[in-house]
Design an enzyme around this catalytic site. Structure first.
Site, PDB file in Angstrom:
ATOM      1  N   LYS A 152       0.814  -1.218   0.000  1.00  0.00           N
ATOM      2  CA  LYS A 152       0.000   0.000   0.000  1.00  0.00           C
ATOM      3  C   LYS A 152       0.848   1.270   0.000  1.00  0.00           C
ATOM      4  O   LYS A 152       0.436   2.299  -0.529  1.00  0.00           O
ATOM      5  CB  LYS A 152      -0.940   0.006   1.212  1.00  0.00           C
ATOM      6  CG  LYS A 152      -1.775  -1.252   1.357  1.00  0.00           C
ATOM      7  CD  LYS A 152      -2.544  -1.619   0.111  1.00  0.00           C
ATOM      8  CE  LYS A 152      -3.343  -2.888   0.309  1.00  0.00           C
ATOM      9  NZ  LYS A 152      -3.933  -3.410  -0.943  1.00  0.00           N
ATOM     10  N   GLU A 159      -2.314   7.523   7.381  1.00  0.00           N
ATOM     11  CA  GLU A 159      -2.774   8.572   6.476  1.00  0.00           C
ATOM     12  C   GLU A 159      -3.942   9.298   7.133  1.00  0.00           C
ATOM     13  O   GLU A 159      -4.541   8.806   8.095  1.00  0.00           O
ATOM     14  CB  GLU A 159      -3.195   7.995   5.123  1.00  0.00           C
ATOM     15  CG  GLU A 159      -4.375   7.056   5.177  1.00  0.00           C
ATOM     16  CD  GLU A 159      -4.670   6.398   3.833  1.00  0.00           C
ATOM     17  OE1 GLU A 159      -3.789   6.423   2.950  1.00  0.00           O
ATOM     18  OE2 GLU A 159      -5.782   5.864   3.673  1.00  0.00           O
ATOM     19  N   ASN A 183     -14.732  -1.575   8.514  1.00  0.00           N
ATOM     20  CA  ASN A 183     -14.037  -1.366   7.241  1.00  0.00           C
ATOM     21  C   ASN A 183     -14.216  -2.538   6.278  1.00  0.00           C
ATOM     22  O   ASN A 183     -13.450  -2.686   5.325  1.00  0.00           O
ATOM     23  CB  ASN A 183     -12.543  -1.108   7.473  1.00  0.00           C
ATOM     24  CG  ASN A 183     -12.302   0.142   8.292  1.00  0.00           C
ATOM     25  OD1 ASN A 183     -12.787   1.218   7.969  1.00  0.00           O
ATOM     26  ND2 ASN A 183     -11.569   0.002   9.396  1.00  0.00           N
ATOM     27  N   GLU A 226      -9.774   1.432  -5.964  1.00  0.00           N
ATOM     28  CA  GLU A 226     -10.707   1.956  -4.976  1.00  0.00           C
ATOM     29  C   GLU A 226     -10.387   3.409  -4.627  1.00  0.00           C
ATOM     30  O   GLU A 226      -9.220   3.783  -4.524  1.00  0.00           O
ATOM     31  CB  GLU A 226     -10.676   1.089  -3.717  1.00  0.00           C
ATOM     32  CG  GLU A 226     -10.970  -0.380  -4.006  1.00  0.00           C
ATOM     33  CD  GLU A 226     -11.265  -1.182  -2.752  1.00  0.00           C
ATOM     34  OE1 GLU A 226     -11.477  -0.573  -1.694  1.00  0.00           O
ATOM     35  OE2 GLU A 226     -11.298  -2.418  -2.839  1.00  0.00           O
ATOM     36  N   GLU A 258      -6.579   2.248  -2.823  1.00  0.00           N
ATOM     37  CA  GLU A 258      -5.737   1.088  -3.085  1.00  0.00           C
ATOM     38  C   GLU A 258      -6.190   0.432  -4.382  1.00  0.00           C
ATOM     39  O   GLU A 258      -7.269   0.733  -4.902  1.00  0.00           O
ATOM     40  CB  GLU A 258      -5.825   0.070  -1.942  1.00  0.00           C
ATOM     41  CG  GLU A 258      -7.207  -0.525  -1.743  1.00  0.00           C
ATOM     42  CD  GLU A 258      -7.261  -1.483  -0.561  1.00  0.00           C
ATOM     43  OE1 GLU A 258      -6.257  -1.561   0.181  1.00  0.00           O
ATOM     44  OE2 GLU A 258      -8.288  -2.150  -0.387  1.00  0.00           O
ATOM     45  N   ASN A 260      -6.803  -3.427  -5.812  1.00  0.00           N
ATOM     46  CA  ASN A 260      -6.856  -4.856  -5.556  1.00  0.00           C
ATOM     47  C   ASN A 260      -6.572  -5.599  -6.854  1.00  0.00           C
ATOM     48  O   ASN A 260      -7.312  -5.465  -7.830  1.00  0.00           O
ATOM     49  CB  ASN A 260      -8.224  -5.262  -5.001  1.00  0.00           C
ATOM     50  CG  ASN A 260      -8.435  -4.744  -3.595  1.00  0.00           C
ATOM     51  OD1 ASN A 260      -7.600  -4.947  -2.728  1.00  0.00           O
ATOM     52  ND2 ASN A 260      -9.540  -4.053  -3.378  1.00  0.00           N
TER      53      ASN A 260
END
Length: 654
Positions: A73, A157, A192, A232, A245, A247
């Protein structure tokens, strides 16, 4: 279905599904020439893709280099920034320890998001609002990430408050062609983790859709991506969007994209892996055709903070599937546009269930608690929502706690119906999950539930009288029957009349009358799902439990306990002593089967209400247990590392 299976090893993923050597041995045993990794375990493992390539076996997914770049990430954020893709402000680097995490969090500004560098699926993620929660979140996220991904690295972040979580499916071939599909809105989530997805998003406009889609393709091209993937984004109230991110695999929610595009994504992945060139037009692909929604059915208890549940599926019946025609075929047919514009939503709706379980199967502690994915499709959002409500009403799951009732409640919530929700929706509207009674019903619907219970009792009475009537000289149908019906604080005397030969029941309450006609689908009174006609219209309700004269019924996302008695029985019940409830606040038990990861207190220690007591890990998630009351630790019953059963005592307070 697969025509051959190979046992990889015991249930723990590290000893089976995450063991590359064992999977390669299965490939060699079967002579497979390609491996599709699905959407879990090694689907985003660069090492696995590289090993397959070395063995001259095709990996149905992107190249190892692309997986490595996007799987980290931190590296992916750096690459996104260099590629002109919007990124969330934060610390681009690995955080070494709790002290550095606190320092970085202060520099960024609270609140911050602590995230696993190798993470996904909501694991290894915590929001921190102050120094204390940074330290706690760093410790738990690091441990959770190590357990789930074998990598404990974390980064920080800025936490974007009240955003929409919107993602774009991309597809690329080896010739450099890259396209994006209509967006998926995944904003309804807890811990999440996504719970409901839909395509398209109510929130986006056409200009924002194209801007985000083009940045998604730019991200894929930056790593020479070749296969299906998902980019995303978080989108704030002003439609500013930020890369979250990528995937590098097929997503759990890919069916909603297939529904609104008419494209079979797995087929396209196989074609791309075989070296074929994409034959898709971006201009046509970007425009959604109809509306699709997906609900994730989890073995979890919304009344206990969404804690996972294990056990055997004692009863499992999926809702009725749609006919063989589906949006995947309809979108390619000549009459697709006419079908999608139908004014009758019933003619343009479809139901799809993706599952890998059956009645009698067990839900264990080793894997994700998802039971299935329920997908509905309609010519518009209203039709797709209505189809989802009907499908959830018909879904029968017994043996494990599950979120079916909760999902049905969500599908009727005004903010969901209007599309006015963000990622904070569940946290704000259902901070403690869903109560045991489920959602709200209107006054007339409350009476309808009571009418259903009367119907069940009347049907039983009719069968008993019919049996006796075979050997006696009196009619099987009784005169008007009087019942005392109680539900919550409401209690009425009602009169039930049965009309032969149709079997129609007319239940008269003081201020309302309910007319019910059992259909052939409703089955005997002991069946779990009933589908009678209510005032001439078909409805669904379920019997969750039956104990003597009490029925626990499920109707439109609500669960009600209804007691039906004769007037004499009701009078006698008033003289019975009420049940006493045991005080369990001072005994801390495991909320689900799992492993005791840590105990934060010792015997004799004083604890305050809300203080951390222990951490239990189950289904790849760590659950922190806090004290409900203040007191002194009297006894610690379980040791770290112990495998606990549900409701097993961990410690006790004085």
């Amino acid at each position: 279905l697969a025509d051959h299976s190979v046992c990889l090893g015991p249930a723990p993923a590290a000893e089976s599904y995450l063991n590359i050597d064992k999977i390669l041995a299965a490939v060699q045993l079967t002579g497979a020439r390609a491996v599709h990794p699905g959407y879990g375990f090694l689907s985003e493992s660069a090492a696995f893709a590289a090993r397959l390539e070395a063995e001259n076996v095709t990996f149905v997914g992107p190249q190892a280099a692309a997986i490595a770049a996007m799987g980290d990430k931190v590296e992916s954020k750096v690459l996104a920034g260099k590629s002109g893709v919007n990124i969330i402000p934060g610390y681009v680097g690995i955080v070494k320890d709790e002290e550095e995490a606190v320092k970085i969090a202060k520099d960024i500004g609270f609140p911050v998001m602590i995230k696993a560098s190798a993470g996904g699926g909501g694991k290894g993620m915590r929001v921190a609002w102050d120094e204390t929660s940074v330290r706690e979140g760093f410790r738990v996220s690091s441990s959770e990430s190590q357990a789930a991904f074998g990598d404990s690295r974390l980064f920080l972040e800025r936490f974007v408050q009240d955003p929409h979580h919107i993602e774009f499916q991309v597809l690329a071939d080896s010739r450099g062609n890259t396209v994006f599909f209509p967006e998926r809105d995944c904003s309804i989530q807890r811990r999440n983790q996504k719970v409901v997805e839909e395509s398209p998003s109510v929130f986006l406009d056409e200009a924002t859709r194209w801007a985000m889609g083009e940045q998604a393709c730019r991200m894929a091209r930056a790593v020479n991506y070749c296969s299906a993937g998902t980019v995303e984004f978080l989108v704030d109230a002003n439609k500013n969007f930020y890369f979250l991110e990528m995937n590098t695999r097929l997503q759990v929610e890919h069916p909603v994209t297939e529904m609104v595009s008419g494209v079979d994504l797995v087929e396209q992945m196989l074609r791309v892996a075989a070296g074929e060139e994409l034959q898709l037009c971006q201009q046509t692909l970007a425009t959604p055709r109809g509306w699709a929604m997906e609900c994730r059915l989890y073995a979890e208890d919304p009344s206990r903070g969404y804690l996972p549940s294990t056990g055997v599926l004692t009863s499992y019946r999926e809702p009725v599937y749609s006919p063989s025609l589906s949006p995947l075929t309809a979108a390619k047919s000549v009459d697709a546009s006419a079908m999608l514009s139908s004014s009758d939503s019933k003619e343009a709706t479809f139901v799809r269930v993706d599952s890998g379980i059956d009645e009698g199967n067990a839900i264990g502690i080793h894997y994700d608690p998802m039971i299935s994915k329920l997908i509905t499709y309609g010519s518009n959002r209203t039709a797709a929502l209505a189809a989802m409500r009907d499908a959830l009403d018909q879904y029968v799951i017994r043996g494990v706690a599950n979120n079916c009732l909760f999902l049905r409640t969500l599908m009727s919530h005004p903010e969901v119906v209007e599309g006015k929700f963000t990622t904070k929706f569940l946290e704000e509207r259902y901070p403690s999950g869903l109560g045991s009674e489920g959602g709200n019903l209107s006054p007339s619907e409350e009476i309808e539930v009571m009418g259903f219970a009367v119907m069940l009792v009347a049907q039983r009475s009719l069968r008993e009288r019919s049996h006796v009537a075979e050997h006696a000289r009196f009619p099987s149908h009784p005169p008007n029957m009087e019942y005392s019906v109680a539900c919550g604080e409401q209690e009425f005397i009602c009169v039930c009349a049965v009309w032969q030969p149709s079997g129609e029941l007319e239940v008269k309450f003081p201020h309302m009358q309910v007319t019910l006609e059992p259909t052939e689908l409703s089955g005997p009174y002991t069946s779990l799902l009933h589908q009678p006609l209510l005032d001439g219209l078909p409805v669904n309700f379920q019997v969750q439990r039956r104990k003597e004269n009490c029925y626990t019924l499920q109707y439109k996302g609500a669960q009600r306990e209804v007691r039906v008695m004769t007037r004499t029985q009701a009078e006698l019940v008033k003289w019975m002593l009420p049940e006493t409830k045991e005080d369990t606040e001072k005994v801390v038990c495991s909320p689900m089967p799992g492993t005791l990861v840590s105990v934060a207190v010792r015997e004799g220690q004083h604890v305050e209400a809300g203080e951390e007591l222990a951490v239990v890990e189950a289904m790849k998630m760590q659950n922190l247990l806090r004290s409900a009351v203040s007191g002194k630790v009297k006894k610690v019953h379980a040791q770290v590392g112990a495998v606990l059963s549900a409701d097993q005592p961990i410690l006790e307070l004085e």
